[in-house]
Design a protein around this motif. Structure first.
Motif, PDB file in Angstrom:
ATOM      1  N   LEU A  91     -30.396  82.858  51.901  1.00 36.88           N
ATOM      2  CA  LEU A  91     -29.446  83.484  52.620  1.00 36.88           C
ATOM      3  C   LEU A  91     -28.690  84.000  51.606  1.00 36.88           C
ATOM      4  O   LEU A  91     -28.457  83.849  50.490  1.00 36.88           O
TER       5      LEU A  91
ATOM      6  N   PHE B  66     -31.483  84.210  62.164  1.00 37.14           N
ATOM      7  CA  PHE B  66     -32.745  84.136  61.724  1.00 37.14           C
ATOM      8  C   PHE B  66     -33.768  84.103  62.789  1.00 37.14           C
ATOM      9  O   PHE B  66     -33.426  83.508  64.020  1.00 37.14           O
TER      10      PHE B  66
ATOM     11  N   LEU C 291     -34.731  86.993  58.215  1.00 39.58           N
ATOM     12  CA  LEU C 291     -33.421  87.191  58.644  1.00 39.58           C
ATOM     13  C   LEU C 291     -33.144  88.255  59.829  1.00 39.58           C
ATOM     14  O   LEU C 291     -33.775  89.173  60.016  1.00 39.58           O
TER      15      LEU C 291
END
Length: 159
Positions: free
Chosen positions: A55, A99, A93
């Motif tokens: 991330l 997500f 994502l």
């Protein structure tokens, strides 16, 4: 040249972000690499790790044959996501939302990072991979997960 042994078993997924490389392995771990050196090993799954997703904030998501998804800060699991009924194969994502996950159970699940499953989409077959089409600066449109009522039941055609 980057040529380390990425895991102790089969490497099922490799992703890159900046100067870091992330690997998922059948040895039940994911690893974070830089310049050929393992910086972190993420341990906590009970079966093979099929996917790893870095991330933007430095945290990492992993998906496993143990039917769970885990969110990691450093080497600590800070959140587990459950709901899939079979192996979780891939992650992607959803900017501005969270997500999505794909599973052998034939579902795609949309999640927010806080743990809530926002939507379950059913597919007639096993799902092995996911990709989202977006530009990094453009968040997902809110109607992607919850279309407005007018698109769910279009008005009848008139002659």
């Amino acid at each position: 040249m980057f040529a380390p042994r990425l895991g102790q078993d089969v490497v099922s997924c490799v992703r890159a972000s900046g100067d870091l490389i992330y690997s998922a392995s059948w040895d039940k771990t994911a690893r974070v690499w830089q310049a050929g050196t393992c910086l972190r090993t993420l341990k906590g799954h009970e079966a093979a790790v099929w996917s790893v997703l870095p991330l933007d904030d430095g945290r990492v998501l992993t998906a496993s044959a143990d039917r769970t998804i885990k969110l990691w800060e450093g080497e600590s699991c800070v959140q587990s996501y459950t709901g899939h009924e079979d192996v979780v194969r891939d992650l992607a994502l959803l900017p501005g939302v969270g997500f999505v996950s794909a599973s052998n159970d034939g579902t795609i699940r949309a999640w927010e990072l806080g743990g809530s499953c926002l939507k379950v989409l059913r597919h007639p077959h096993t799902l092995h991979a996911l990709h989202t089409l977006h530009t990094p600066s453009t968040p997902l449109h809110p109607h992607a997960l919850h279309p407005p009522p007018s698109t769910l039941h279009p008005p009848p055609l008139t002659p």
